[in-house]
Design a protein around this motif. Structure first.
Motif, PDB file in Angstrom:
ATOM      1  N   ASP A 494      14.832  12.385  -2.006  1.00 51.17           N
ATOM      2  CA  ASP A 494      13.645  12.364  -2.860  1.00 51.17           C
ATOM      3  C   ASP A 494      13.088  10.965  -2.969  1.00 51.17           C
ATOM      4  N   ARG A 498      16.162   4.504  -7.087  1.00 55.05           N
ATOM      5  CA  ARG A 498      16.894   4.648  -8.349  1.00 55.05           C
ATOM      6  C   ARG A 498      18.240   5.331  -8.110  1.00 55.05           C
ATOM      7  N   TRP A 504      16.982  16.476  -2.263  1.00 53.57           N
ATOM      8  CA  TRP A 504      16.255  17.477  -3.064  1.00 53.57           C
ATOM      9  C   TRP A 504      15.529  18.458  -2.142  1.00 53.57           C
ATOM     10  N   TYR A 615      12.031  25.026 -11.616  1.00 52.60           N
ATOM     11  CA  TYR A 615      11.262  23.811 -11.943  1.00 52.60           C
ATOM     12  C   TYR A 615       9.765  24.084 -12.047  1.00 52.60           C
ATOM     13  N   TRP A 618       6.295  21.446 -10.398  1.00 56.77           N
ATOM     14  CA  TRP A 618       6.817  20.167 -10.895  1.00 56.77           C
ATOM     15  C   TRP A 618       5.773  19.038 -10.893  1.00 56.77           C
ATOM     16  N   PHE A 731       4.074  19.506  -7.355  1.00 54.41           N
ATOM     17  CA  PHE A 731       4.721  19.478  -6.034  1.00 54.41           C
ATOM     18  C   PHE A 731       4.441  20.734  -5.201  1.00 54.41           C
ATOM     19  N   GLU A 775       5.792   9.288  -6.676  1.00 60.40           N
ATOM     20  CA  GLU A 775       6.333  10.526  -7.235  1.00 60.40           C
ATOM     21  C   GLU A 775       5.308  11.229  -8.126  1.00 60.40           C
ATOM     22  N   MET A 791      11.518   8.522 -14.788  1.00 57.24           N
ATOM     23  CA  MET A 791      11.235   9.227 -13.544  1.00 57.24           C
ATOM     24  C   MET A 791       9.925   8.723 -12.969  1.00 57.24           C
TER      25      MET A 791
HETATM   26  C1  BGC Z   1      13.652  14.329  -8.097  1.00 58.28           C
HETATM   27  C2  BGC Z   1      12.648  15.242  -7.466  1.00 58.28           C
HETATM   28  C3  BGC Z   1      13.132  16.626  -7.604  1.00 58.28           C
HETATM   29  C4  BGC Z   1      13.130  16.896  -9.064  1.00 58.28           C
HETATM   30  C5  BGC Z   1      13.484  18.278  -9.395  1.00 58.28           C
HETATM   31  C6  BGC Z   1      13.742  14.648  -9.549  1.00 58.28           C
HETATM   32  O1  BGC Z   1      14.660  13.870 -10.187  1.00 58.28           O
HETATM   33  O2  BGC Z   1      13.362  13.008  -7.866  1.00 58.28           O
HETATM   34  O3  BGC Z   1      11.892  14.844  -6.516  1.00 58.28           O
HETATM   35  O4  BGC Z   1      12.515  17.567  -6.828  1.00 58.28           O
HETATM   36  O5  BGC Z   1      13.986  15.995  -9.751  1.00 58.28           O
HETATM   37  O6  BGC Z   1      13.170  18.507 -10.650  1.00 58.28           O
END
Ligand code: BGC
Length: 928
Positions: A494, A498, A504, A615, A618, A731, A775, A791
């Motif tokens: 992802d 960090r 992911w 999710y 997202w 996403f 992100e 995040m």
């Molecule tokens: C990640 C994402 C992932 C998401 C899912 C995050 O912490 O960085 O890209 O898809 O969590 O909720």
């Protein structure tokens, strides 16, 4: 002779040589040549364990419309046997077939450690043979556990596994008795390793043995060390690092995920000129110590004290009397596999662009690009001086170094000088995601020459380019590619900075099609999908991250989210479409089915899957406004849409693999899922329960609505885009929205989303200096403050999924799902968005595919390049057939054109391989 005539004569002579040369070459050259011989997507792979490897080649032809009618492959165990055509191991004879990719080896069983040489020739449509290709080869690795004649060993000293420990160094010496004909090293570890032989590094791969689902399988590497061994005394040394095996992993401070002791398994095999052989391996004769690497951790960085280096430790003659011994470890060998994917390597070097002093007084070096890898440090100064490098992606509003979005990942290198001239240092078992480096303790004046950015990622061969007349969109393409590279570090991650960097699944499925345009990712995904199947829960649930490090100890826990777990179906399908790879479908079929069966079981007789965590869309657009809180798409709707999507691709896969009963079973399931979708989420007049861009994008892209409701649904989507004037998706909607708009003719709306520069949009981050994909739509807000530090990654590829639209719709290179892998190409460029030109290219398994257009003086110029042994349908927009010229000639006179027809406002021209240059005056568009 006068001077003038002499000069003229010489000019004539030079001209005639220059002119004659290419003609002479053309006259004598073969009309076709064979190139790009690949075995399992690799050029001359060393150490394979695919026992029926697939072979591919490319044909280069100066003629248009070149098609293969037959091929012949032959395989031998020596180049001499091959060239003489004698003692062949396998000879297909002349096979009447148009296929030039993924031909399966079907000769006698392949043996451990053996090298196989192969070549191919082809026949064209007139049955004229080519000459034989150059020789290529593949070499097998160790295929069975009994091929390993050595033991796993661990250093025999105690460590406190609750924290990072110094990296163990292991060594032994050995004697080479005779002339060596060939030498191989087969190596793996629990943790990461670097191997050295006689003082030099073995291979150029980093983070070996790679990250897989270690509970299930571990990769080993095979190296050709023939040139590195020497007659007489030799020494081998290995450094081990914590890596994913026992270093910090995931976001809750977890360590020792797979075990708490590092271990090595290594086997060197010498084959002497006299035919005899000798094996040297990891056994009890090895010695172990610690050295300069005091700490090395993927997230946290490395602490290195050069004064503790053990000079000459991997060369013969080093005195290791004070070193500890090793213990034999009873680890299995039955779980060892050869790498299917490409290794991680140092790919590129960046010179920093600026050194500055931040307002807070810190010295900060700007690499000019958010990158992934590390810094090579050059420093001279007194022994014992410590230089500290901290890495960050962004500076804050005030221009200060900002690390809060790294959460607990330290991303810090501490290097203590040995003080002998110039110290040059690169860390070993860590990588950083960064653009800025904060330098502390540098003993002399810091210059741009002291730091070099080393860009590190999986060595995926670049395969795609996109360019257009808008520089900001070109920067977007740049950001997509850098986002891809930085997150293709052995698994599709992802983010690279960090305390996360995990595989992911949702991000991966959203980006897979774009990824496979930008680079050759077939082998990379092949490796990862094996991990996906391995980590799938017994119930069929697919964990959120692969390798699963979040809940792997709990097989009964069914964590799986819509749009995430579907990677198990969508990614293999994408590899099939992009590379014509049916084996990946065969191999993943059980896993794909397991996932769909899981959803079907959870949905039960209602066919409504809404009882599991998900999710949703997202990170979709959100606001604080009371009248419009943002674009929240009902999670149940999202789940049901993905339930349909995976079931649809599964039934197609079953049909393709000849499993007709299962194909009809899943087709039946699909129709029930769709019925339920419509009953539950669609009003009779076609409004969706969530009136959002994502909802309409999912329903249309996944073909969930009855025919009579589609056009109005697309109209509602376009209406929503016009109303908000921006994207609102997260996403899951972002990869689909422009595609759906353009599929239904709403090009203006799609281009409007692409061209928008204000938040939220794809170009907004570029106005804030982004060099990778973020992100969040607003990682840096319009007022220059940051999004939630918990995040906020500035290198997250998911939103880069717009790339597939640039490539497939704007430049117009599309895969024909009926003939995948670019065997038949659909070229369908689209003008718009105030662009004057757009062009793209892609290196397919067949060779280079390219398409581009340019508007000049009211004329549209469309250039197309189609590789030999493929065909294409070129759909020229707003064209009248009779007004089109190809290279200045009417279509009727053009070689390579198979047929052409008027298709509404477009002209459809069927072409064979070659380059084409179409020009025509654009007709007025009838729509809107
Ligand atoms: C990640 C994402 C992932 C998401 C899912 C995050 O912490 O960085 O890209 O898809 O969590 O909720």
């Amino acid at each position: 002779m006068t001077r003038r005539r002499l000069v003229l004569g010489m000019v004539q002579l030079i001209l005639s040589v220059l002119l004659a040369y290419p003609y002479a070459r053309l006259l004598h050259a073969d009309p076709v040549s064979l190139t790009g011989l690949k075995c399992e997507y690799k050029t001359n792979p060393l150490g394979m364990d695919v026992t029926q490897p697939r072979l591919s080649w490319q044909v280069l032809s100066s003629e248009r419309g070149w098609l293969q009618s037959a091929y012949q492959i032959r395989v031998a165990q020596s180049p001499a046997a091959l060239s003489q055509g004698a003692e062949l191991l396998w000879d297909t004879g002349k096979v009447a077939s148009p296929e030039s990719v993924q031909r399966t080896y079907a000769g006698p069983g392949l043996q451990s450690g053996k090298r196989y040489y192969w070549q191919v020739r082809v026949w064209d449509a007139q049955d004229r043979p080519s000459t034989w290709s150059e020789t290529a080869w593949w070499e097998m690795g160790l295929l069975t556990p009994s091929d390993w004649q050595t033991s796993w060993i661990e250093p025999d000293f105690n460590e406190d596994a609750a924290k990072s420990n110094p990296s163990p160094m292991l060594r032994r010496e050995f004697e080479v008795r005779n002339e060596v004909k060939s030498a191989r090293a087969y190596v793996t570890s629990d943790g990461l390793y670097e191997m050295y032989l006689n003082g030099r590094r073995v291979g150029d791969e980093v983070f070996t043995p790679g990250w897989t689902s270690y509970d299930d399988h571990i990769q080993y590497q095979s190296y050709d060390i023939t040139a590195q061994v020497q007659k007489g005394k030799n020494a081998v040394g290995v450094i081990l690092g914590d890596g994913w095996y026992r270093g910090y992993l995931a976001f809750s401070g977890q360590r020792n995920t797979y075990g708490n002791k590092l271990a090595l398994l290594a086997q060197i095999r010498l084959t002497y000129a006299d035919g005899s052989s000798q094996v040297i391996g990891s056994d009890q004769s090895w010695k172990a110590a610690t050295g300069p690497i005091l700490m090395s951790d993927i997230y946290n960085g490395e602490t290195y004290d050069a004064r503790l280096e053990k000079k000459g430790w991997s060369s013969p003659g080093y005195d290791d009397a004070a070193w500890a011994g090793v213990r034999l470890a009873n680890h299995p060998k039955s779980n060892l596999v050869a790498p299917a994917g490409p290794p991680v390597r140092r790919i590129q070097e960046l010179r920093p662009v600026k050194i500055s002093r931040a307002p807070a007084g810190e010295t900060v070096v700007d690499m000019g690009q958010n990158m992934v890898g590390w810094v090579r440090l050059r420093v001279s100064g007194p022994a014992g001086t410590t230089v500290t490098l901290r890495h960050a992606e962004v500076l804050d509003k005030a221009g200060n170094f900002y690390t809060e979005n790294l959460r607990v990942a330290k991303q810090t290198i501490e290097y203590t000088l040995k003080g002998e001239g110039v110290d040059v240092f690169e860390p070993h078992f860590t990588f950083q995601g960064f653009r800025y480096v904060k330098v502390q303790g540098f003993p002399t004046e810091l210059t741009l020459d002291n730091l070099t950015g080393i860009v590190v990622h999986s060595d995926i061969t670049p395969a795609g380019t996109f360019e257009c007349s808008n520089p900001m969109i070109n920067q977007l393409q740049h950001n997509i590619q850098w986002g891809q590279n930085g997150n293709f570090v052995d698994v599709p991650t992802d983010c690279p900075q960090r305390d996360e960097r995990l595989g992911w699944t949702g991000d991966a499925q959203a980006f897979a099609r774009t990824a496979s345009f930008n680079a050759d990712v077939a082998a990379f995904y092949t490796k990862w999908l094996k991990d996906m199947a391995a980590d799938q829960k017994p119930s069929g649930a697919i964990p959120h991250v692969i390798p699963n490090v979040l809940d792997r100890k709990d097989p009964a826990k069914n964590t799986a989210s819509a749009g995430w777990a579907d990677a198990s179906v969508i990614v293999p399908w994408t590899v099939y479409l992009s590379y014509g790879d049916t084996r990946i479908l065969e191999r993943q079929y059980g896993s794909m089915k397991g996932w769909v069966d899981f959803m079907a079981k959870r949905a039960g007789d209602s066919y409504l899957w809404n009882n599991d965590f998900t999710y949703g869309d997202w990170l979709a657009f959100a606001t604080n406004r009371s009248d419009y809180p943002g674009a929240t798409t009902d999670k149940d709707l999202v789940s049901q849409a993905y339930f349909a999507r995976s079931t649809d691709l599964l039934q197609k896969t079953a049909a393709l693999l000849g499993k007709s009963e299962e194909a009809s079973k899943y087709a039946g399931l699909l129709s029930n899922i769709k019925k339920t979708f419509n009953a539950e989420f669609v009003t009779p007049s076609g409004r969706l329960a969530s009136n959002t861009q994502t909802a309409y994008s999912l329903a249309l892209a996944f073909d969930l609505l009855p025919e009579n409701l589609r056009a109005q649904a697309a109209g509602r989507l376009a209406e929503d885009v016009r109303k908000f004037k921006h994207i609102t998706t997260g996403f899951l909607g972002a990869p689909l929205i422009c595609r759906v708009l353009s599929d239904y003719g709403y090009f203006d709306e799609a281009f409007m989303l692409l061209n928008r520069k204000e938040y939220p949009s794809w170009l907004y981050p570029i106005t804030k200096g982004a060099t990778t994909i973020w992100e969040r739509w607003d990682g840096i807000k319009p007022d220059d403050s940051f999004q939630d530090k918990g995040m906020n990654s500035f290198n997250h590829y998911a939103y880069g999924a717009i790339g597939e639209w640039l490539y497939g719709v704007v430049a117009g290179i599309e895969i024909d799902p009926q003939k995948p892998g670019y065997k038949h190409i659909i070229v369908q460029p689209h003008t718009g968005g105030e662009l004057n030109f757009a062009k793209a290219s892609h290196q397919s398994l067949y060779g280079s595919v390219a398409a581009g257009w340019e508007l000049k003086d009211g004329q549209l110029h469309v250039t197309v390049e189609i590789p030999a042994n493929t065909t294409a349908t070129v759909k020229l927009p707003q064209a009248r057939l009779e007004r089109i010229l190809e290279s200045g000639q009417p279509l009727a006179n053009t070689k390579g054109i198979i047929r052409s027809s008027q298709d509404g406002q477009a002209a459809a021209v069927e072409v064979g391989s070659g380059r084409y240059d179409f020009t025509y005056p654009m007709e007025q568009s009838a729509r809107k």
